[in-house]
Design an enzyme around this catalytic site. Structure first.
Site, PDB file in Angstrom:
ATOM      1  N   HIS A   1      -9.478   2.644  -0.693  1.00 36.02           N
ATOM      2  CA  HIS A   1      -8.044   2.385  -0.694  1.00 36.02           C
ATOM      3  C   HIS A   1      -7.630   1.870  -2.071  1.00 36.02           C
ATOM      4  O   HIS A   1      -7.933   0.739  -2.439  1.00 36.02           O
ATOM      5  CB  HIS A   1      -7.702   1.357   0.384  1.00 36.02           C
ATOM      6  CG  HIS A   1      -6.234   1.249   0.666  1.00 36.02           C
ATOM      7  ND1 HIS A   1      -5.265   1.768  -0.168  1.00 36.02           N
ATOM      8  CD2 HIS A   1      -5.565   0.669   1.699  1.00 36.02           C
ATOM      9  CE1 HIS A   1      -4.081   1.515   0.348  1.00 36.02           C
ATOM     10  NE2 HIS A   1      -4.224   0.844   1.471  1.00 36.02           N
TER      11      HIS A   1
ATOM     12  N   HIS B   1      -2.555   8.439   5.650  1.00 36.17           N
ATOM     13  CA  HIS B   1      -2.779   7.131   5.023  1.00 36.17           C
ATOM     14  C   HIS B   1      -4.233   6.759   5.304  1.00 36.17           C
ATOM     15  O   HIS B   1      -4.935   6.316   4.414  1.00 36.17           O
ATOM     16  CB  HIS B   1      -1.794   6.103   5.580  1.00 36.17           C
ATOM     17  CG  HIS B   1      -1.834   4.791   4.855  1.00 36.17           C
ATOM     18  ND1 HIS B   1      -1.670   4.695   3.505  1.00 36.17           N
ATOM     19  CD2 HIS B   1      -2.034   3.518   5.290  1.00 36.17           C
ATOM     20  CE1 HIS B   1      -1.762   3.417   3.129  1.00 36.17           C
ATOM     21  NE2 HIS B   1      -1.991   2.687   4.193  1.00 36.17           N
TER      22      HIS B   1
ATOM     23  N   PHE C   1       1.316  -3.459   4.155  1.00 40.33           N
ATOM     24  CA  PHE C   1       1.635  -4.811   4.611  1.00 40.33           C
ATOM     25  C   PHE C   1       3.094  -5.123   4.273  1.00 40.33           C
ATOM     26  O   PHE C   1       3.618  -4.679   3.256  1.00 40.33           O
ATOM     27  CB  PHE C   1       0.766  -5.841   3.886  1.00 40.33           C
ATOM     28  CG  PHE C   1      -0.650  -5.918   4.376  1.00 40.33           C
ATOM     29  CD1 PHE C   1      -1.069  -5.229   5.495  1.00 40.33           C
ATOM     30  CD2 PHE C   1      -1.574  -6.708   3.712  1.00 40.33           C
ATOM     31  CE1 PHE C   1      -2.380  -5.313   5.945  1.00 40.33           C
ATOM     32  CE2 PHE C   1      -2.892  -6.806   4.139  1.00 40.33           C
ATOM     33  CZ  PHE C   1      -3.285  -6.097   5.260  1.00 40.33           C
TER      34      PHE C   1
ATOM     35  N   LYS D   1      -9.099   8.656   1.450  1.00 38.50           N
ATOM     36  CA  LYS D   1      -9.698   7.318   1.349  1.00 38.50           C
ATOM     37  C   LYS D   1     -11.134   7.299   1.875  1.00 38.50           C
ATOM     38  O   LYS D   1     -11.880   6.380   1.567  1.00 38.50           O
ATOM     39  CB  LYS D   1      -8.852   6.297   2.118  1.00 38.50           C
ATOM     40  CG  LYS D   1      -7.485   6.046   1.473  1.00 38.50           C
ATOM     41  CD  LYS D   1      -6.752   4.905   2.156  1.00 38.50           C
ATOM     42  CE  LYS D   1      -5.377   4.652   1.556  1.00 38.50           C
ATOM     43  NZ  LYS D   1      -4.352   5.632   2.009  1.00 38.50           N
TER      44      LYS D   1
ATOM     45  N   GLU E   1      -1.355   5.291  13.103  1.00 40.04           N
ATOM     46  CA  GLU E   1      -0.983   6.538  12.429  1.00 40.04           C
ATOM     47  C   GLU E   1      -1.104   7.706  13.411  1.00 40.04           C
ATOM     48  O   GLU E   1      -0.232   8.579  13.449  1.00 40.04           O
ATOM     49  CB  GLU E   1      -1.867   6.761  11.194  1.00 40.04           C
ATOM     50  CG  GLU E   1      -1.399   7.944  10.356  1.00 40.04           C
ATOM     51  CD  GLU E   1      -2.016   7.982   8.966  1.00 40.04           C
ATOM     52  OE1 GLU E   1      -3.011   7.273   8.733  1.00 40.04           O
ATOM     53  OE2 GLU E   1      -1.493   8.733   8.123  1.00 40.04           O
TER      54      GLU E   1
ATOM     55  N   CYS F   1       0.805  -1.216   0.000  1.00 44.91           N
ATOM     56  CA  CYS F   1       0.000   0.000   0.000  1.00 44.91           C
ATOM     57  C   CYS F   1       0.839   1.268   0.000  1.00 44.91           C
ATOM     58  O   CYS F   1       0.294   2.365  -0.022  1.00 44.91           O
ATOM     59  CB  CYS F   1      -0.954  -0.024   1.183  1.00 44.91           C
ATOM     60  SG  CYS F   1      -1.950  -1.520   1.176  1.00 44.91           S
TER      61      CYS F   1
END
Lengths: 424, 394
Positions: A351, A314, A410, A346, A325, A174
């Site tokens: 996403h 994010h 990830f 987002k 975050e 991501c």
């Protein structure tokens, strides 16, 4: 006269063209209008049947010619459209870009429809492992082969845009889109190129992709009102919404941009990264890798914490990401984090995975250029443990001269970009 | 000599020939080395299989091993071997070490796929079938165990390499760009030490399919890479293997007192427009860019056996200089993303040992004597992308 080298003596890197496609639409104008209006692009899935699926909503891009032609074809088309917009806007030659290409794209496996078509032609007398192989060698399918090659999309884009050299296709999950920008910035800083084309594109929202994320409990299952499902920093957030999109940036040394009288949209001031060694999908509980990535980006930019005026989060809307975050940002920025505006694109576009870092960098550049901060929508039920000014619901007019854009993925990927409206 | 010369201080190699740099030197420096083959499992295709590996030597936790499919495990293992070889398993060193991994991925669950394929033969509602089967039969963690950037992720988790982590994709080109980027970072001062490499596990039908959809696999009995005829299939015999390298600036290696194998003097890469038939010229161009000394040289060739690319490389090497070519795919098989790192590792080993490899195919490769000071390494993609490097005594 702006300085064309930075605090470390490197070429300053400008953004001279941007392009974007998301579920909100095609092109900068439509996307920015929708994003600043707080409109959601999330909708019920129609591309494939949703029986048996826990999640039946997404931010797929359904309006392109390749939207029903598989992940590989759609990823190419998404990349091509946004790059066309970015390169055209930069004033550089569309077929003769003459700088390196960095493409963030999803690792796409052979599409099920192609796999099934191969098996329809298979000889069942053969041993199982051999059936698809024999079908493949007996009737070569060039398009199917190309779709199975990870380097093929970038190769086609290199032909289309006349980029220079061996194009790099990358994946940092991501964070991929941000990494594509970082690689372009670094190539210019090394003096290897005056310009680079960085693209993040992801058209991989297939049933299998959705199921894979679903099995990891990563997706929101709040299907009843799709536009409300992505709710970053909310107490009832329950996962991200799978989405598609792309963005492209023409990066250029400021010196080269000024020399040819290009329109400088913004500056990529610094990039920072730090890998996490804790777990495949979870961050280290103390947030130290994300903290280190933010600090590295600030150091690379030659900026202090108090010089960041807005954070493009994010902000995935998963319980884990938003908590971590917040922890990392409040560690770096301290008490001030409660008042720095931070918003998550987002919440509206979902996403976009491999594209997200690039899409959000483009929106960060627009935020500064337009003096408007897009909102975080669906912030109806704030998480009391996350004290942030998320610019809830409604856009905010604000002069923003610096942005921090976060991308976490990830596999312990953490990449942060610091962008500025003006050169130093 | 410069403080920012790119030196190779650690090698982690795995192929059908065994594991470790020394094992490879022993196997390849003995004249008449024989390939390790398996012609049965994927008949009519021959492959070079993985050697037996005690995964626990580099991946201590069984839980970690279970979280990876073989390809990730192989890469994580080889990365650990390289770090050991470089004497780099030191917390502070690892925490600032950058990483560039050339990755494939997609080691799917063969049984689940087969069940879907079989069931689909009698169903018209195939999309529904996919949902039914995939939601119930996929192992939840399989996604991560086959995901491209999770090789790097696992290297971070198992070996604690956490400076930065970037994964490049795109067959051989990924390995070329990984080496080129890592070297450029060191030369410019962006990195002081980098772990770079890739792995390929060919013993999976989908991995063979990735070649055979384009008709690239050799289908008859094994032959050296230069001898595979067009009527025997596409020319590629694949192998399982991995190559990881620790690259450092000369200054960084000297400061910690670690003696390098060799240095990477230059890397060149390209994207020839092959449809226009210019690949031989493009390869010659790459060799020119390297600035190799004008003398007889050994060229460690990553030729895949794919007819068009291999023919073009052979022609280019024959016309561009006086090269004693060593096509290592003859003995290891084609290692895809790991091909270029492997070629560079073999070049570095020859320089360290002060000897040329004997011909891997005496009918097609000329003998070479003496201690090499400069060795060329090439990788010309079976379908696209090309790279070459000049490896020199450090």
């Amino acid at each position: 006269m702006a300085r064309t080298t930075d605090h470390l003596g490197r070429p300053v890197v400008a953004v001279t063209g941007v392009g974007v496609v998301t579920s909100l639409g095609q092109g900068i104008t439509d996307n920015w209008a929708a994003l600043t209006a707080g409109r959601s692009g999330i909708h019920p899935i129609t591309r494939f049947p949703t029986e048996h699926l826990n999640t039946t909503i997404s931010g797929t891009v359904d309006f392109l010619e390749s939207s029903d032609k598989g992940a590989s074809a759609l990823t190419y088309e998404l990349a091509e459209i946004s790059a066309l917009e970015a390169v055209s806007a930069s004033g550089l030659g569309v077929g003769d870009f003459a700088g390196p290409l960095f493409l963030a794209s999803p690792p796409v496996e052979l599409d099920w429809h192609e796999r099934l078509a191969l098996y329809d032609a298979a000889n069942l007398d053969l041993p199982i492992y051999e059936r698809l192989l024999a079908a493949a060698r007996e009737q070569l399918r060039q398009e199917t082969f190309e779709a199975s090659q990870f380097g093929a999309i970038a190769d086609r884009l290199a032909d289309r845009f006349g980029t220079r050299g061996l194009p790099i296709t990358l994946s940092t999950a991501c964070a991929s889109g941000a990494t594509a920008i970082q690689l372009g910035v670094e190539a210019i800083q090394r003096g290897e190129a005056d310009r680079a084309l960085s693209i993040g594109a992801d058209g991989s929202a297939t049933a299998e992709a959705l199921i894979r994320f679903s099995l990891l409990s990563a997706l929101s299952t709040q299907n009843e009102r799709p536009e409300k499902a992505s709710k970053p920093f909310s107490k009832d957030r329950d996962g991200f919404v799978l989405a598609e999109g792309s963005a492209a940036l023409v990066l250029e040394s400021l010196e080269s941009a000024l020399a040819r009288g290009a329109n400088v949209l913004g500056i990529v001031r610094g990039c920072g990264e730090k890998a996490d060694d804790f777990h495949r999908t979870r961050s280290k509980p103390d947030g130290s890798p994300a903290i280190a990535a933010v600090k590295a980006a600030l150091a690379d930019a030659g900026m202090r914490e108090d010089e960041i005026e807005y954070v493009n989060a994010h902000g995935t809307s998963t319980p884990e990401n938003d908590k971590m975050e917040h922890l990392s940002l409040s560690t770096v920025f301290g008490e001030r984090m409660k008042t720095i505006p931070i918003s998550s694109n987002k919440s509206m576009i979902g996403h976009t995975l491999s594209a997200a870092g690039a899409v959000e960098a483009v929106f960060s550049i627009l935020t500064m250029a337009e003096g408007v901060i897009p909102p975080t929508i669906n912030y109806d039920n704030p998480d009391p443990a996350i004290e942030l000014d998320v610019v809830p619901g409604v856009k905010r007019d604000a002069q923003v001269s610096t942005v921090l854009s976060n991308s976490f993925g990830f596999g312990g990927q953490n990449t942060c970009l610091v962008m500025a409206r003006e050169p130093v | 000599m410069s403080a920012r010369d790119v030196v190779i201080t650690g090698l982690g190699l795995v192929s059908s020939l065994g594991e470790g740099a020394e094992r490879h030197w022993q196997a390849l420096s003995a004249p008449g080395a024989a390939p390790v083959l398996d012609a049965e499992r994927f008949d009519p295709y021959t492959i070079h299989p993985l050697p037996e590996i005690d995964w626990g030597l580099q991946i201590a936790k069984r839980g970690d091993q279970r979280q990876m499919e073989t390809w990730q495990r192989l890469g994580t293992y080889a990365a650990g071997v390289a770090l050991d070889d470089a004497g780099a398993k030191d917390e502070a060193l690892l925490a600032t070490m950058d990483m560039v991994v050339a990755a494939g991925g997609g080691e799917r669950d063969v049984n689940v796929d087969q069940a879907i394929l079989d069931a689909a033969r009698t169903r018209n509602d195939r999309d529904l079938l996919l949902n039914e089967k995939l939601t119930t039969e996929l192992r939840p963690t399989l996604f991560l165990a086959q995901l491209s950037n999770l090789l790097a992720g696992n290297i971070s988790i198992v070996h604690k390499v956490t400076g930065s982590s970037r994964t490049f994709m795109g067959e051989e080109g990924a390995g070329i760009s990984a080496i080129e980027t890592a070297a450029a970072r060191i030369r410019s001062g962006q990195s002081s030490h980098v772990l770079v490499g890739g792995a390929f596990q060919t013993e999976h039908p989908d991995m063979l399919l990735g070649y055979e959809l384009g008709g690239f696999l050799h289908r008859k009995r094994w032959k050296p890479v230069w001898q595979r005829a067009a009527n025997d299939g596409g020319g590629v015999i694949s192998g399982s293997g991995a190559a990881f390298l620790v690259l450092e600036s000369r200054e960084h290696a000297e400061a910690r007192g670690h003696k390098p194998y060799a240095a990477i003097k230059a890397v060149a890469s390209g994207r020839a427009r092959r449809d226009e038939g210019n690949l031989p010229e493009a390869v010659s161009g790459l060799l020119r860019v390297l600035g190799a000394p004008d003398e007889p040289l050994m060229a460690i060739s990553g030729a895949s056996g794919a007819h068009s690319a291999t023919g073009a490389e052979r022609a280019a090497l024959a016309s561009a200089g006086d090269y004693a070519v060593r096509g290592f795919s003859t003995l290891t098989g084609h290692l895809k993303e790991a091909q270029f790192p492997f070629a560079i590792a073999l070049a570095a080993l020859a320089i360290r040992h002060g000897a040329h490899y004997p011909a891997f195919d005496a009918e097609n490769e000329t003998a070479a004597e003496g201690a090499p000071r400069s060795v060329v390494a090439t990788t010309i993609g079976y379908r696209r992308f090309e790279g070459a490097a000049l490896v020199v005594a450090a």
